[in-house]
Design an enzyme around this catalytic site. Sequence first.
Site, short mmCIF file in Angstrom:
data_model
loop_
_atom_site.label_atom_id
_atom_site.label_comp_id
_atom_site.label_asym_id
_atom_site.label_seq_id
_atom_site.Cartn_x
_atom_site.Cartn_y
_atom_site.Cartn_z
N SER A 193 0.78 -1.24 0.16
CA SER A 193 -0.14 0.08 0.10
C SER A 193 0.85 1.33 0.08
CB SER A 193 -1.09 -0.03 1.05
OG SER A 193 -0.25 0.18 2.37
N GLY A 200 -5.99 0.82 5.57
CA GLY A 200 -5.37 -0.42 5.14
C GLY A 200 -6.29 -1.65 5.42
N ASP A 201 -7.14 -1.66 6.50
CA ASP A 201 -8.07 -2.64 6.69
C ASP A 201 -8.98 -2.94 5.77
OD1 ASP A 201 -6.53 -2.80 9.31
OD2 ASP A 201 -8.05 -1.83 10.12
N GLY A 233 -2.22 4.79 -3.87
CA GLY A 233 -2.56 3.54 -4.49
C GLY A 233 -1.98 2.36 -3.94
N GLY A 237 -0.20 4.29 0.28
CA GLY A 237 -1.08 5.68 0.95
C GLY A 237 -1.90 6.03 -0.06
#
Lengths: 322, 322
Positions: free
Chosen positions: A230, A261-262, A235, A232
């Site tokens: 990831s 993130g989850d 993308g 941020g």
Amino acid sequence: MILTVTLNTALDITYRVPQLRPHTTHRVTDVAERPGGKGLNVARVLAALGHDTVVTGFAGGVTGTVLRDRLAALTGSGAGPGATAPRGRITDALVPIAGTTRRTIGVVDGSTGDTTQLNEPGPIVTTPEWSEFLTGYTRLLREAAAVALCGSLPPGVPVGTYAQLIREAHAAGVPTLLDTSGEPLRRGIAARPHVVKPNATELAGLTGSTDPLRAARDTRRRGARAVAASLGADGMLVVTSQGTWRARPPRRLAGNPTGAGDSAVAGLLSGLVEEVPWPDRLARAVALSAAAVRAPAAGEFDRAVYDELLGRIEVTEHPAAA
Amino acid sequence: MILTVTLNTALDITYRVPQLRPHTTHRVTDVAERPGGKGLNVARVLAALGHDTVVTGFAGGVTGTVLRDRLAALTGSGAGPGATAPRGRITDALVPIAGTTRRTIGVVDGSTGDTTQLNEPGPIVTTPEWSEFLTGYTRLLREAAAVALCGSLPPGVPVGTYAQLIREAHAAGVPTLLDTSGEPLRRGIAARPHVVKPNATELAGLTGSTDPLRAARDTRRRGARAVAASLGADGMLVVTSQGTWRARPPRRLAGNPTGAGDSAVAGLLSGLVEEVPWPDRLARAVALSAAAVRAPAAGEFDRAVYDELLGRIEVTEHPAAA
């Protein structure tokens, strides 16, 4: 069903203050409490996407009781913001422990919107409690289409624990997604999970490289079958045996990155069990991640933003590695 | 017995972090929980001084249960650090409410020792709950040698509440000490409490004067019979009908000032019921306040420091006002 494991669940408490000024006294203007820990957030997003999920891990003490009560309330309500789509069920298979589930405090500064996070370390898990968890985990794997292993380890749980849980899943033929950091991530990768989802900082810590593409390739060589990095607001990058793709949202969205993130993990997992191709999985993860930024809390996402963004995520294939 | 009123009790949580850096994530290295709210702290110090105390106010919800359990554990133990002296009992007369008792979080920065405080607003108190409290308060006054009215008001409790409670105490012939701030202090003073214990900031807010002596005299004119102004590490100034005194500790003590004011209240109250002269009361309050700075938490004090300082507090009488 999809199984999510959260060994260090938390009661997530959010405080709003007009402005955070260290070494002064603040009257908190708003208090919110939610069941937390990465795997619980992932489960909530999966349920909103229509997948039945089972959450396991540990819960104990007064905060554990509040966490389970609030999880039951979420599960029972069957609806949430914008939840006109069919929703999956969340089943609580948390193992009771003698210790007390930790709290996390997020202090939102009203003047900047930034959050200062204070995370308690979590309870000691005893050997009999750990055995009870493992027995339940092995049983739950029999029904699982995939398993997500999420977050930090509570004190006293061996650092190689995720590697052990990944091997158990391999033995049961269940694909695994690992989302953690530090030494538990390093050890877990060596057990060959199907997907890992580090961010750029975690990748750099793991590989010593600040170039996400290079670091993701290195992480695959260390054992991970696919690496979804990831990036941020920029993308996500995914390196798999079938190819390398990069996905970008059409625009940067301002908001609260907690839980983005989850949501991405839920996107990747749902794509995995639905057997959608990697570029579509990646688009789903990036759209969910961006839609989570627009929601007030981890485990939630803005359905309208998600629906709008999903077809507009730019996914490009990267030339094969030299 | 001495009665202490804490309308906005709290579960006091202390977090230690290596360094507090706003807008970052911290792992808390140490968590401590104690029953809190000024009147509960005052009661603990009074008990350590050998006075039986009764605590009233409100407690409810999960945090209220934890608070009462911990208060019972303190009461039952009958001993504390250095507590070889006879100890008084603490009786829990808190009124149960449907709302949830607030938490306060004190974040101690290990690099500086400074504390950042986050205080939840507290539960709504309903009209029937308030009536139940008032009935109990009036009954408890019959047995009380003195009453301390301490701390902030929870949401929904009228701003003139302390004035009402002071009038009830007058009717029962029980002397009152008021330790609050803002409008509840202003209204309370008009009801002619026997002692108020503002700090310099509260005095300035009340009177507009930053000169503590002038502000304390003004506060007496507004209704308080005696004004004990705490001047932090510089000691205390008291303006009474019998005279004006200033007390200074022999040295400045480094430590945690949280709870120093509550210890001072306990010193003033115990001196009042024991009918010791004002200069000795003042010395006791200042010695307890300094000894509290050397203790880890509000409601505690370092007995050895107290015993050592008590005879060494410099008390000087101020010439009568012009």
